[in-house]
Design an enzyme around this catalytic site. Structure first.
Site, PDB file in Angstrom:
ATOM      1  CB  CYS A  67      56.872 -10.578  -7.585  1.00 57.74           C
ATOM      2  SG  CYS A  67      55.928 -11.484  -6.359  1.00 57.74           S
TER       3      CYS A  67
ATOM      4  CG  HIS B 222      54.869  -7.053  -8.600  1.00 57.68           C
ATOM      5  ND1 HIS B 222      54.019  -8.040  -9.045  1.00 57.68           N
ATOM      6  CD2 HIS B 222      55.103  -7.322  -7.276  1.00 57.68           C
ATOM      7  CE1 HIS B 222      53.751  -8.863  -8.040  1.00 57.68           C
ATOM      8  NE2 HIS B 222      54.390  -8.447  -6.965  1.00 57.68           N
TER       9      HIS B 222
ATOM     10  CG  ASN C  47      51.254  -9.961  -5.601  1.00 59.27           C
ATOM     11  OD1 ASN C  47      51.681 -10.438  -6.652  1.00 59.27           O
ATOM     12  ND2 ASN C  47      52.042  -9.581  -4.607  1.00 59.27           N
TER      13      ASN C  47
HETATM   14  O1  UT7 Z   1      54.842  -9.674  -4.347  1.00 60.31           O
HETATM   15  C1  UT7 Z   1      55.079  -9.715  -2.953  1.00 60.31           C
HETATM   16  C2  UT7 Z   1      54.985  -8.395  -2.484  1.00 60.31           C
HETATM   17  N1  UT7 Z   1      54.366  -8.246  -1.179  1.00 60.31           N
HETATM   18  C3  UT7 Z   1      53.977  -7.060  -0.809  1.00 60.31           C
HETATM   19  O2  UT7 Z   1      54.085  -6.122  -1.549  1.00 60.31           O
HETATM   20  C4  UT7 Z   1      53.453  -6.870   0.577  1.00 60.31           C
HETATM   21  C5  UT7 Z   1      53.932  -5.588   1.151  1.00 60.31           C
HETATM   22  N2  UT7 Z   1      53.301  -5.315   2.438  1.00 60.31           N
HETATM   23  C6  UT7 Z   1      52.009  -4.941   2.507  1.00 60.31           C
HETATM   24  O3  UT7 Z   1      51.359  -4.773   1.493  1.00 60.31           O
HETATM   25  C7  UT7 Z   1      51.419  -4.679   3.870  1.00 60.31           C
HETATM   26  O4  UT7 Z   1      52.435  -4.771   4.853  1.00 60.31           O
HETATM   27  C8  UT7 Z   1      50.270  -5.655   4.232  1.00 60.31           C
HETATM   28  C9  UT7 Z   1      49.076  -5.347   3.349  1.00 60.31           C
HETATM   29  C10 UT7 Z   1      50.719  -7.089   4.024  1.00 60.31           C
HETATM   30  C11 UT7 Z   1      49.838  -5.470   5.672  1.00 60.31           C
HETATM   31  O5  UT7 Z   1      49.475  -4.117   5.898  1.00 60.31           O
HETATM   32  P1  UT7 Z   1      50.049  -3.341   7.153  1.00 60.31           P
HETATM   33  O6  UT7 Z   1      49.492  -1.987   7.105  1.00 60.31           O
HETATM   34  O7  UT7 Z   1      51.548  -3.487   7.123  1.00 60.31           O
HETATM   35  O8  UT7 Z   1      49.381  -4.122   8.337  1.00 60.31           O
HETATM   36  P2  UT7 Z   1      50.061  -4.854   9.590  1.00 60.31           P
HETATM   37  O9  UT7 Z   1      50.764  -6.084   9.169  1.00 60.31           O
HETATM   38  O10 UT7 Z   1      50.841  -3.845  10.366  1.00 60.31           O
HETATM   39  O11 UT7 Z   1      48.801  -5.265  10.447  1.00 60.31           O
HETATM   40  C12 UT7 Z   1      47.942  -4.281  11.029  1.00 60.31           C
HETATM   41  C13 UT7 Z   1      46.787  -4.995  11.710  1.00 60.31           C
HETATM   42  C14 UT7 Z   1      47.231  -6.139  12.612  1.00 60.31           C
HETATM   43  O12 UT7 Z   1      46.359  -6.162  13.734  1.00 60.31           O
HETATM   44  P3  UT7 Z   1      46.815  -5.544  15.144  1.00 60.31           P
HETATM   45  O13 UT7 Z   1      48.049  -6.297  15.531  1.00 60.31           O
HETATM   46  O14 UT7 Z   1      47.082  -4.096  14.873  1.00 60.31           O
HETATM   47  O15 UT7 Z   1      45.628  -5.794  16.019  1.00 60.31           O
HETATM   48  C15 UT7 Z   1      46.985  -7.370  11.790  1.00 60.31           C
HETATM   49  O16 UT7 Z   1      46.735  -8.528  12.555  1.00 60.31           O
HETATM   50  O17 UT7 Z   1      45.951  -5.582  10.723  1.00 60.31           O
HETATM   51  C16 UT7 Z   1      45.737  -6.979  11.043  1.00 60.31           C
HETATM   52  N3  UT7 Z   1      45.548  -7.696   9.804  1.00 60.31           N
HETATM   53  C17 UT7 Z   1      44.347  -7.857   9.235  1.00 60.31           C
HETATM   54  N4  UT7 Z   1      43.116  -7.447   9.603  1.00 60.31           N
HETATM   55  C18 UT7 Z   1      42.090  -7.766   8.785  1.00 60.31           C
HETATM   56  C19 UT7 Z   1      46.495  -8.308   9.028  1.00 60.31           C
HETATM   57  N5  UT7 Z   1      45.901  -8.852   7.956  1.00 60.31           N
HETATM   58  C20 UT7 Z   1      44.578  -8.597   8.064  1.00 60.31           C
HETATM   59  C21 UT7 Z   1      43.475  -8.888   7.255  1.00 60.31           C
HETATM   60  N6  UT7 Z   1      42.247  -8.462   7.661  1.00 60.31           N
HETATM   61  N7  UT7 Z   1      43.577  -9.587   6.105  1.00 60.31           N
END
Ligand code: UT7
Length: 329
Positions: free
Chosen positions: A113, A249, A279
């Protein structure tokens, strides 16, 4: 002498996929995606490959620059989703633009990225070295090729698209660059080939899929954006408070807000269009730049920073100071 931006352009595939559309095929919701990322939709390719989107963005940038395409003697394409291992996407774009009869260097580079900013730095160096005079700097991706639609934590984040700058050595802008890498063996953000069940995914198992440790990337991103902005300003001898506009980005609105808060900068100075495009990796910065320009946010005399971060891990920034009398941006 510095690099002037003669024109910019962007392109996305024809198919817009909303969060609600994704919720039809995976366990997710518009509310979750918007709250955690700020993304509302993305454009996903049906038939377009990376070189198609790159070519369309280049045509739009050439039109914006109002220059004869036959004067282009260099093409750089930043991508992590090339059409093929070889030839390079840049070479395919040269052919699709009908420029293959003329002397023109063309190659791809991959810094995930951060790739577009590394391509811009490379173009600056090549032009200063006399290797080319007028170049297309392109960031182009079809990330949908490497998304695993059974992994909701990554599949909802990314979109396809391309952006392009036409650049040459000229008065009008002053650019200062910064880039850094921290090689990562922890597999924070990678592609890997998985033997997925074809009945579930309908993809052949040899496709390399994107895998990400979201929270680790989030923590890295907040630090990386602050570091890149601070370092590029130090290099130029200005303060981050002197930045009129920041084009980051477009990964996650929460990352951008976090950085603004941490650095004490008003959120209004940050360009954000990820709600529409998601993204798009190396395409996100030139797409956001083209958008900012079309919506009248760029002005002569302005100091702005482009800042990226991504797999590698890589992070980079380019400071662009527009002269008061410039028409180049
Ligand atoms: O260019 C590459 C750059 N990449 C990035 O910038 C990504 C950086 N990271 C992020 O943006 C965030 O970490 C994410 C958006 C990817 C995830 O958000 P988060 O607040 O860190 O969520 P998490 O991974 O801690 O997941 C929280 C919950 C989980 O469920 P449980 O275990 O709490 O029951 C996940 O399974 O959200 C669940 N979850 C979803 N639920 C609905 C994960 N993805 C989804 C989804 N829809 N798409």
């Amino acid at each position: 002498m510095s690099l002037a931006i003669l024109g910019t352009g962007m392109a996305v595939p024809g198919r817009r996929v909303t969060n609600d559309d994704l919720a039809q095929v995976m366990d997710t919701s518009d509310a979750w995606i918007r709250e955690r990322t700020g993304i509302g939709s993305r454009y996903l390719s049906t038939t377009e490959n990376t070189s198609d989107l790159g070519t369309q963005a280049a045509l739009n940038a050439l039109k914006d620059a109002k220059i004869d395409p036959s004067t282009i003697d260099g093409i750089l394409c930043a991508t992590l989703t090339p059409d093929a291992m070889m030839p390079s996407t840049a070479a395919l774009i040269q052919a699709k633009l009908g420029l293959k009869a003329q002397r023109c260097l063309a190659f791809d580079l991959n810094a995930a990225c951060s790739g577009f900013l590394l391509a811009l730095q490379t173009a600056d160096a090549l032009i200063q070295a006399g290797s080319a005079k007028r170049m297309l700097v392109i960031g182009a991706e079809t990330l949908s090729k490497i998304l695993d639609y059974s992994d909701r934590s990554t599949a909802v984040l990314f979109g396809d698209g391309a952006g392009c700058f036409v650049v040459e050595a000229a008065q009008g802008t002053q650019m200062t660059h910064f880039a850094n890498t921290e090689g990562d063996l922890e597999e924070t953000l990678i592609t890997e080939s998985l033997a997925l069940n074809p009945e579930l995914t309908n993809h052949p198992s040899e496709v390399p899929y994107l895998r990400m440790k979201g929270q680790a990337v989030f923590r890295f991103a907040v630090k990386a954006v602050e570091d890149a902005l601070t370092q590029v300003c130090i290099k130029r001898g200005i303060s981050v408070n002197d930045l009129d506009l920041i084009i980051p980005h477009q990964a996650n609105a929460r990352i951008i807000r976090h950085v603004a808060d941490k650095m004490g900068l008003p959120i209004e100075r940050f360009v954000m269009n990820l709600e529409e495009y998601g993204n798009t990796s190396s395409a996100s910065i030139p797409i956001a730049y083209t958008h900012a320009k079309a919506s009248g946010r760029l002005r002569p005399g302005m100091t702005m920073a482009l800042v990226g971060f991504g797999a590698g891990l890589t992070w980079a920034a380019t400071l662009i100071e527009l002269k008061e009398d410039t028409t180049c941006y």
